[in-house]
Design an enzyme around this catalytic site. Structure first.
Site, PDB file in Angstrom:
ATOM      1  N   LYS A 208       6.116  -9.711  10.331  1.00  0.00           N
ATOM      2  CA  LYS A 208       6.795 -10.268  10.494  1.00  0.00           C
ATOM      3  C   LYS A 208       8.200  -9.638   9.911  1.00  0.00           C
ATOM      4  O   LYS A 208       8.602  -8.796   9.397  1.00  0.00           O
ATOM      5  CB  LYS A 208       6.535 -11.489   9.323  1.00  0.00           C
ATOM      6  N   ARG A 244      -3.565 -14.405   9.210  1.00  0.00           N
ATOM      7  CA  ARG A 244      -4.141 -14.761  10.560  1.00  0.00           C
ATOM      8  C   ARG A 244      -2.995 -13.088  11.220  1.00  0.00           C
ATOM      9  O   ARG A 244      -1.826 -13.314  10.520  1.00  0.00           O
ATOM     10  CB  ARG A 244      -2.685 -15.640  10.539  1.00  0.00           C
TER      11      ARG A 244
END
Length: 265
Positions: A208, A244
């Site tokens: 991210k 995740r």
């Protein structure tokens, strides 16, 4: 033991690996590889939730994910469907998925909670303040940990009211969703606010944008995978339920090293 959820994006436009596994055969092969590398759950999604992404609709989403879920579930894998749509969740659960991973926490389509309850499925409820097309419009907090926890508590209450069993609710603080840069690091430091709600906690930091705060704006995918593995080891050390990730192997290794250092059996 912290679970590793391997990401299987059946999309052309996900922020990291969009298009690599758009064909069902490639997505299935990728899911099998992630499982062989140690993924406990395969999280299959058919619509990108990257900042600025546009929705594709339930019909297209189902077309993308259904054959992948069917094949991986037939292999015996534990499959999660990454969707905020009730109809997609219904079809996926009928095809063998066991978890509904809703980044909106049931806010986008509240019926999804009834679908999960009716199928006796697990449900991961994400912290969400609006669609990906306008991701950062509501990224304003006074006390981010407490505010995220309070909003997730409301989502858990909604799931319980819909009939989802308490032991099947997982909370996701939504790293990167309506949170910019340093806000994500602050939230990670304040995750005890979420843990105190008494539900298992899932985090998704993989590749991210906020990782660039630590790595620099030119960070490669490989460097972000390494950074993700480090955050995963920290997550495991703090007793989080699951991480995740895109790169299962590096995360598995980082957690194994942390456990060896700490002397965990």
């Amino acid at each position: 033991m912290t679970q590793i959820w391997g990401i299987v994006n059946v999309t052309p436009d996900s922020f990291s690996d969009g298009g690599r596994y758009l064909e069902a055969e490639k997505a299935i092969a990728h899911g099998r590889l992630l499982r062989a590398q140690g993924a406990d759950v395969l999280d299959v999604g058919g619509e990108s939730t990257r900042p600025g992404s546009e929705p594709v609709g339930a019909e297209e989403e189902i077309r993308r994910v259904l054959p992948v879920i069917e094949a991986l579930a037939a292999d015996g894998a534990t499959v999660s469907v990454d969707t905020y749509r009730a109809e997609t969740a219904r079809v996926a659960l009928a095809a063998g998925a066991r978890i509904v991973n809703d980044v909106s926490g049931g806010l986008a389509e509240p019926e999804i909670l009834n679908v999960a309850a009716g199928a006796h499925a697990f449900v991961a409820l994400g912290h969400w303040r609006g669609p990906s097309a306008d991701m950062y419009a509501n990224a304003s907090y006074d006390r981010i940990g407490a505010e995220v926890a309070a909003e997730l508590r409301d989502r858990a209450d909604a799931a319980l009211e819909a009939g989802v069993l308490r032991e099947r609710i997982i909370l996701d603080p939504g790293i990167g969703f309506a949170k910019a840069g340093e806000q994500n690091w602050t939230l990670l430091r304040q995750l005890d606010e979420v843990r105190r709600l008494g539900f298992p906690v899932l985090i998704g930091t993989s590749r991210k944008r906020f990782l660039s705060t630590a790595l620099g704006e030119d960070a490669s995918e490989a460097r972000k995978d390494l950074a993700t593995a480090v955050t995963s080891a920290f997550a495991a050390r703090h007793g989080l339920h699951a991480v995740r990730v895109h790169d299962v192997a590096s995360t598995r290794d980082a957690i194994a090293v942390m456990e060896a250092w700490e002397g965990w059996d």
